[in-house]
Scaffold this motif. Structure first.
Motif, PDB file in Angstrom:
ATOM      1  N   UNK A   6      46.980  19.141   6.871  1.00  9.57           N
ATOM      2  CA  UNK A   6      47.971  18.178   7.358  1.00  9.57           C
ATOM      3  C   UNK A   6      47.875  18.001   8.868  1.00  9.57           C
ATOM      4  N   UNK A   7      47.615  19.096   9.585  1.00  6.30           N
ATOM      5  CA  UNK A   7      47.491  19.026  11.038  1.00  6.30           C
ATOM      6  C   UNK A   7      46.300  18.162  11.443  1.00  6.30           C
ATOM      7  N   UNK A   8      45.167  18.378  10.806  1.00  4.92           N
ATOM      8  CA  UNK A   8      43.963  17.602  11.131  1.00  4.92           C
ATOM      9  C   UNK A   8      44.148  16.140  10.728  1.00  4.92           C
ATOM     10  N   UNK A   9      44.727  15.897   9.558  1.00  2.75           N
ATOM     11  CA  UNK A   9      44.984  14.516   9.133  1.00  2.75           C
ATOM     12  C   UNK A   9      45.968  13.816  10.074  1.00  2.75           C
ATOM     13  N   UNK A  10      46.967  14.538  10.546  1.00  2.00           N
ATOM     14  CA  UNK A  10      47.910  13.951  11.501  1.00  2.00           C
ATOM     15  C   UNK A  10      47.208  13.590  12.806  1.00  2.00           C
ATOM     16  N   UNK A  11      46.292  14.433  13.248  1.00  2.00           N
ATOM     17  CA  UNK A  11      45.538  14.138  14.468  1.00  2.00           C
ATOM     18  C   UNK A  11      44.639  12.924  14.269  1.00  2.00           C
ATOM     19  N   UNK A  12      43.999  12.821  13.115  1.00  2.00           N
ATOM     20  CA  UNK A  12      43.143  11.659  12.825  1.00  2.00           C
ATOM     21  C   UNK A  12      43.983  10.388  12.769  1.00  2.00           C
ATOM     22  N   UNK A  13      45.116  10.452  12.086  1.00  2.00           N
ATOM     23  CA  UNK A  13      45.997   9.286  11.994  1.00  2.00           C
ATOM     24  C   UNK A  13      46.483   8.872  13.375  1.00  2.00           C
ATOM     25  N   UNK A  14      46.887   9.843  14.174  1.00  2.00           N
ATOM     26  CA  UNK A  14      47.369   9.546  15.524  1.00  2.00           C
ATOM     27  C   UNK A  14      46.277   8.905  16.363  1.00  2.00           C
ATOM     28  N   UNK A  15      45.075   9.425  16.265  1.00  2.00           N
ATOM     29  CA  UNK A  15      43.951   8.864  17.018  1.00  2.00           C
ATOM     30  C   UNK A  15      43.665   7.424  16.593  1.00  2.00           C
ATOM     31  N   UNK A  16      43.634   7.187  15.280  1.00  2.00           N
ATOM     32  CA  UNK A  16      43.355   5.838  14.785  1.00  2.00           C
ATOM     33  C   UNK A  16      44.468   4.855  15.150  1.00  2.00           C
ATOM     34  N   UNK A  17      45.719   5.282  15.031  1.00  2.00           N
ATOM     35  CA  UNK A  17      46.832   4.392  15.365  1.00  2.00           C
ATOM     36  C   UNK A  17      46.856   4.054  16.855  1.00  2.00           C
ATOM     37  N   UNK A  18      46.565   5.050  17.686  1.00  2.00           N
ATOM     38  CA  UNK A  18      46.567   4.796  19.135  1.00  2.00           C
ATOM     39  C   UNK A  18      45.452   3.835  19.522  1.00  2.00           C
ATOM     40  N   UNK A  19      44.353   3.847  18.791  1.00  2.00           N
ATOM     41  CA  UNK A  19      43.263   2.913  19.076  1.00  2.00           C
ATOM     42  C   UNK A  19      43.479   1.554  18.420  1.00  2.00           C
ATOM     43  N   UNK A  20      44.254   1.526  17.341  1.00  2.00           N
ATOM     44  CA  UNK A  20      44.439   0.287  16.589  1.00  2.00           C
ATOM     45  C   UNK A  20      45.637  -0.523  17.075  1.00  2.00           C
ATOM     46  N   UNK A  21      46.755   0.135  17.322  1.00  2.00           N
ATOM     47  CA  UNK A  21      47.984  -0.574  17.695  1.00  2.00           C
ATOM     48  C   UNK A  21      47.937  -1.016  19.156  1.00  2.00           C
ATOM     49  N   UNK A  22      48.427  -2.219  19.435  1.00  4.77           N
ATOM     50  CA  UNK A  22      48.472  -2.658  20.840  1.00  4.77           C
ATOM     51  C   UNK A  22      49.550  -1.893  21.608  1.00  4.77           C
ATOM     52  N   UNK A  23      49.250  -1.584  22.852  1.00  3.37           N
ATOM     53  CA  UNK A  23      50.222  -0.908  23.696  1.00  3.37           C
ATOM     54  C   UNK A  23      50.121   0.597  23.696  1.00  3.37           C
ATOM     55  N   UNK A  24      49.227   1.158  22.908  1.00  2.00           N
ATOM     56  CA  UNK A  24      49.043   2.611  22.871  1.00  2.00           C
ATOM     57  C   UNK A  24      47.567   2.919  23.088  1.00  2.00           C
ATOM     58  N   UNK A  25      47.293   3.815  24.011  1.00  3.62           N
ATOM     59  CA  UNK A  25      45.928   4.222  24.297  1.00  3.62           C
ATOM     60  C   UNK A  25      45.852   5.745  24.288  1.00  3.62           C
ATOM     61  N   UNK A  26      44.732   6.256  23.801  1.00  6.96           N
ATOM     62  CA  UNK A  26      44.506   7.698  23.790  1.00  6.96           C
ATOM     63  C   UNK A  26      43.086   7.956  24.256  1.00  6.96           C
ATOM     64  N   UNK A  27      42.910   9.064  24.975  1.00  2.18           N
ATOM     65  CA  UNK A  27      41.615   9.362  25.567  1.00  2.18           C
ATOM     66  C   UNK A  27      40.544   9.729  24.557  1.00  2.18           C
ATOM     67  N   UNK A  28      40.859  10.557  23.615  1.00  2.00           N
ATOM     68  CA  UNK A  28      39.874  10.999  22.629  1.00  2.00           C
ATOM     69  C   UNK A  28      40.547  11.807  21.539  1.00  2.00           C
ATOM     70  N   UNK A  29      39.723  12.369  20.660  1.00  2.00           N
ATOM     71  CA  UNK A  29      40.285  13.115  19.537  1.00  2.00           C
ATOM     72  C   UNK A  29      40.936  14.409  20.004  1.00  2.00           C
TER      73      UNK A  29
END
Length: 111
Positions: A6-29
């Motif tokens: 669940x922790x790894x899946x949450x990190x993957x989801x967070x990374x994908x959402x931050x790259x997909x949704x406008x207004x949110x940026x993340x540096x890397x995984x």
């Protein structure tokens, strides 16, 4: 094993959402992993305090104020982490709602 998955899946989801949704940026995984940890700590420590303080407003809005509290938690995480950035309140609100929905679906599938 389920916690780590669940922790790894949450990190993957967070990374994908931050790259997909406008207004949110993340540096890397790696930043996504740190974000999941920080969000878990904020949800465990700060969110109950905000819920108690905002209880009258939450009752008046029939629970919709909890969305505002979730957005504030995301904005606080953005403030604390240099690798995660949210442009404003609306972006934080959208990010928190979508993250909650997708995480709930993943939790149902994994359990």
């Amino acid at each position: 094993m389920g916690f780590i998955l669940k922790f790894i899946l949450s990190a993957v989801i967070t990374y994908l959402l931050a790259n997909f949704l406008p207004g949110a940026q993340i540096g890397g995984f790696g930043d996504a992993i740190i974000l999941v940890i920080v969000m878990a700590i904020l949800n465990a420590v700060v969110k109950p305090i905000l819920q108690i303080i905002g209880l009258p407003i939450t009752i008046l809005t029939l629970g919709l104020f909890l969305f505002v509290i979730n957005a504030l938690i995301v904005m606080l995480a953005s403030y604390l982490l240099s690798g995660f950035e949210v442009d404003g309140f609306v972006s934080a609100l959208i990010f928190s709602v979508v993250l909650s929905l997708v995480t709930a679906v993943v939790d149902m599938v994994v359990d």
